[in-house]
Design an enzyme around this catalytic site. Structure first.
Site, PDB file in Angstrom:
ATOM      1  N   PHE A   1       2.132  -3.346   4.097  1.00 14.60           N
ATOM      2  CA  PHE A   1       2.605  -4.787   4.768  1.00 14.60           C
ATOM      3  C   PHE A   1       4.186  -4.562   4.870  1.00 14.60           C
ATOM      4  CE2 PHE A   1      -0.660  -8.057   3.493  1.00 14.60           C
ATOM      5  CZ  PHE A   1      -1.427  -7.692   4.412  1.00 14.60           C
TER       6      PHE A   1
ATOM      7  N   CYS B   1       0.693  -1.233  -0.017  1.00 15.22           N
ATOM      8  CA  CYS B   1       0.174  -0.061   0.041  1.00 15.22           C
ATOM      9  C   CYS B   1       0.924   1.267   0.174  1.00 15.22           C
ATOM     10  CB  CYS B   1      -0.787  -0.106   1.097  1.00 15.22           C
ATOM     11  SG  CYS B   1      -2.068  -1.578   1.240  1.00 15.22           S
TER      12      CYS B   1
ATOM     13  N   LYS C   1     -10.147   7.666   2.527  1.00 11.44           N
ATOM     14  CA  LYS C   1     -10.615   6.299   1.627  1.00 11.44           C
ATOM     15  C   LYS C   1     -11.869   5.849   1.699  1.00 11.44           C
ATOM     16  CE  LYS C   1      -6.104   4.217   2.338  1.00 11.44           C
ATOM     17  NZ  LYS C   1      -5.217   5.409   2.631  1.00 11.44           N
TER      18      LYS C   1
ATOM     19  N   HIS D   1      -9.953   1.505  -0.290  1.00  9.04           N
ATOM     20  CA  HIS D   1      -8.408   1.493  -0.367  1.00  9.04           C
ATOM     21  C   HIS D   1      -8.149   0.941  -1.618  1.00  9.04           C
ATOM     22  CE1 HIS D   1      -4.602   0.905   1.012  1.00  9.04           C
ATOM     23  NE2 HIS D   1      -4.643   0.264   2.125  1.00  9.04           N
TER      24      HIS D   1
ATOM     25  N   HIS E   1      -2.963   8.014   6.100  1.00 11.88           N
ATOM     26  CA  HIS E   1      -3.191   6.740   5.568  1.00 11.88           C
ATOM     27  C   HIS E   1      -4.512   5.977   6.012  1.00 11.88           C
ATOM     28  CE1 HIS E   1      -2.058   3.060   3.640  1.00 11.88           C
ATOM     29  NE2 HIS E   1      -2.240   2.497   4.705  1.00 11.88           N
TER      30      HIS E   1
ATOM     31  N   GLU F   1      -1.036   5.420  13.650  1.00 12.24           N
ATOM     32  CA  GLU F   1      -0.838   6.486  12.993  1.00 12.24           C
ATOM     33  C   GLU F   1      -1.271   7.676  13.684  1.00 12.24           C
ATOM     34  OE1 GLU F   1      -1.574   8.689   8.555  1.00 12.24           O
ATOM     35  OE2 GLU F   1      -2.993   6.899   8.957  1.00 12.24           O
TER      36      GLU F   1
END
Length: 732
Positions: free
Chosen positions: A384, A157, A321, A326, A291, A302
């Site tokens: 990831f 991502c 998002k 996403h 994010h 975050e």
């Protein structure tokens, strides 16, 4: 070097919310969401939970007929970006490149091949032609006639954001004047089922980032491309500068394959790196596009990072998002477009879906779009493997403060190799669901995995184990050194991905395999190397067919050159896989000369001033694309412009692999010999290791050894069947 400062002159975007910036922004102002029931494929286990699916016919939008769904999305965004920038690609073709993030690639189309094979026993392999994550780059570069440095980034991502940052670094280093940078990913059954198996998806149908009642992410698909130019180039052609890319930072948690660091340490490091490069203080940031996936752990981590960076004065922030879903590798690029538009329109985007503060977060995002004076904004992207990236965009009228890239030769201070034994050939049986067969291969010699931990031996795929062991052989861990990792791979973790998808199709999603999914991504080897060695700098998985290793080498060397790492690991890793073997034989790829192989090679790189014994020095790395028909003189001129040929005695190439490339390689050696007035030695390596995408990493080890033995400069020259090229110069 203000004239090399990266500026944004064009934008192209396609998403579930619309195609084109004006339509998308109008929908955001109106508070619309692009989430709608899934129709692209059937899901027996999870139904039609709303996703950010693009329902327009891509062909009607002008997309080419050939290519995967991801390829076509990338092409549409690139076309619109070029138009937006009023860019004549023909006038600067050799100095214009393409750098796109991609994590799904052609998986959606490959799933059709596997479904037909498993359910009906038919081998209809055509949909796999565009499986690779680098295919969108190839399509865009070929369609628009671009021959500058081009490759893909596959770091889940964070891919799109890292692609944008790397494109800026290519411009600042002088390798390109213009870059098309961004990301593209389509929906796919694999990622859909994979994230569901990890219990990370909002089952109620709408993600609620940072909300106390959030239940997970919502999927999406799309693409965004930015035209990034050196300021001097943009001004010379009279381009309108939309914004500046003033800062970027990348880091790795080195903590866990899927979960973020609980305190957001990696996210904080990426944001600090972006501020440091932009020479800004936290107080200068007027808005953060978070994010914000809507998952429990990610949003908390975050938020902690934001509070650590900004203290009690966290600027207005939001996750967008729920507008798009996403979009994985495309998310950082789409959100970069959102940030640039926020600057241009002086408006702050809202965080739809939020209604209640989570005590574990203690922050409230923007709930409504509002106008506000903005000069600098930040965009966060995390993936990831604890892979983090942050970008800072500034208004066009700001004074650039980005640092120039110093000239800096890099030393090779270690090499780790897991490879086939020379001249060894064995038979590999092809297993179901493919028709039974046997194919000659050059497989790696058995390697001792006893030094791996029990968890590594049990849970990690063979290709990832190979990468870790090669990295350990090249690098002596030193916690005081800042370490970056870039591991190139052409196909990624094919075996792990195949096991996951086969199970998915065979059992109709009834028994998902959550432990397999994280290991199927391209950046699994790089991420696990970072975890194993505690490497918290840039963590990247470039992919570009036969020049995947050189793409990683450039990234690794650049991290040292710009002062973001003390040492860096540059690797290449690919594995034998039954599908690649069987389809390759069906398509006539394998013969007595072209025998499939595999290997893992990792080089430890140190700055020239490091107090370490050096095996050799890397004095040049260049990337690009060659023209068809192949012009050996043009290629020799390209090489001569990058290196001092008077010192070169040997060229190492990928000849004796793909037979189609033998004649071009030989022709370049002849042209270089004319340049130097003496016959250069032509050394090859694929006769020993076999043919695989990252095989040039073996070539690199051969070149290092030749430079040491002969005390001369050695060229490593690599061509890709799909048009990529790379040059590396190694000196003693």
């Amino acid at each position: 070097m203000a004239d090399r400062s990266p500026v944004i002159t064009g934008l192209g975007v396609i998403s579930a919310l619309g195609s084109g910036i004006d339509d998308i922004w109008s929908a955001m102002v109106a508070g619309q969401s692009g989430l709608k029931p899934l129709t692209l494929f059937q899901s027996t286990r999870y139904g039609q939970i709303p996703v950010g699916e693009i329902t327009h016919d891509l062909a009607e939008l002008g997309a080419p007929l050939h290519g995967s769904r991801s390829d076509k999305l990338a092409w549409l965004a690139a076309r619109d970006a070029i138009r937006s920038a009023n860019l004549d690609t023909r006038s600067a073709a050799d100095r214009t490149g393409v750098l796109l993030g991609s994590s799904v690639g052609g998986t959606h189309d490959t799933e059709r091949f596997l479904t037909t094979l498993i359910k009906h026993g038919k081998v209809l392999a055509r949909p796999t032609r565009f499986h690779e994550c680098s295919a969108p780059v190839d399509l865009v570069a070929e369609s628009f006639g671009l021959f500058g440095p081009s490759f893909a980034i596959s770091t889940a991502c964070s891919s799109g954001a890292i692609a944008i940052a790397t494109a800026a670094e290519l411009i600042q280093s002088g390798q390109a004047d213009v870059m098309l940078a961004g990301g593209a990913d389509s929906l796919s059954h694999t990622t859909w089922a994979g994230f569901h198996s990890l219990l990370l998806v909002d089952m109620q149908g709408g993600c609620k980032p940072f909300d106390a009642a959030r239940g997970g992410m919502s999927f999406g698909e799309g693409a965004a491309v930015l035209i990034i130019e050196a300021e001097e180039h943009a001004r010379k052609r009279g381009a309108t500068i939309l914004a500046r890319l003033t800062g970027w930072g990348a880091s790795c948690d080195a903590h866990h394959v899927t979960a973020p660091h609980p305190e957001g340490a990696g996210a904080l490091a990426a944001m600090q790196g972006a501020l440091r490069r932009a020479q800004l203080a936290p107080t200068h940031i007027g808005y953060v596009n978070a994010h914000g996936t809507g998952t429990r752990d990610n949003d908390v981590a975050e938020a902690k990072a934001l509070k650590s960076l900004f203290g009690a004065n966290v600027p207005p922030f939001s996750s967008t998002k729920r507008f798009f879903g996403h979009t994985l590798a495309a998310s950082g690029a789409i959100e970069a477009v959102v940030c640039i538009e926020a600057l241009r329109r002086q408006q702050l985007p809202a965080n739809p879906g939020f209604s209640e503060i989570d005590p574990a977060i203690g922050l409230s995002p923007l709930t409504k779009m509002r106008s506000e004076e903005l000069t600098h904004v930040m965009s966060n992207s995390f993936g990831f493997g604890g892979n983090n990236a942050a970008l800072i965009f500034s208004t066009a009228d700001t004074v650039p403060q980005t640092r120039p890239t110093p000239s800096n030769h890099t030393s090779v201070t270690g090499l780790g190799i897991i490879a086939p034994e020379k001249h060894s050939v064995s038979e590999r049986a092809i297993q179901p669901p493919l028709p039974p067969d046997s194919i000659k291969v050059r497989a790696c010699a058995p390697f001792d995995a006893a030094t791996l931990t029990p968890n590594q031996r049990r849970r990690l795929s063979r290709i990832t184990q190979m990468a870790i062991l090669a990295a350990r052989r090249s690098h002596a861990a030193d916690p005081s050194k800042r370490l970056a990792v870039a591991v190139g791979t052409g196909f990624g973790c094919l075996d792990e991905g195949a096991i996951f998808i086969e199970n998915l199709i065979t059992k109709d999603e009834a028994e998902p395999m959550p432990t397999r999914f994280p290991g199927s991504v391209h950046n699994a080897p790089a991420g696990q190397v970072a975890i194993d060695l505690g490497a918290r700098g840039l963590n990247s998985a470039p992919t570009m067919g036969e020049i995947s290793f050189e793409s990683a080498l450039w990234q690794a060397i650049n991290q040292i050159a710009i002062g973001e790492a003390d040492e860096a690991l540059a690797g290449g890793v690919d594995e034998l896989n039954k599908y690649a073997l069987s389809i390759g034989k069906r398509w006539g790829f394998w013969n007595e000369q072209t025998i499939p192989g595999e290997a893992a090679v990792v080089a430890n790189l140190s700055g020239a001033s490091a107090n370490k014994p050096s095996l050799a020095r890397v004095t040049a790395v260049r990337l690009g694309r060659y023209r068809r028909p192949f012009d050996a003189k043009r290629e020799a001129d390209w090489i001569a412009a990058a290196v001092d040929l008077s010192k070169v005695n040997v060229m190492v190439s990928g000849a004796k692999g793909w037979s189609e490339l033998d004649a071009p390689y030989n022709a370049v050696v002849e042209e270089l010999s004319r340049h130097t007035g003496r016959a250069l030695t032509h050394q090859t390596y694929k006769q020993d290791c076999g043919e695989f995408y990252s095989a040039s990493a073996i070539g690199f080890s051969v070149a290092v050894e030749l430079a040491r033995q002969q005390q001369c400069s050695v060229l490593l020259y690599t061509l890709s069947l799909r048009g990529g090229k790379a040059l590396c110069c190694i000196e003693p």
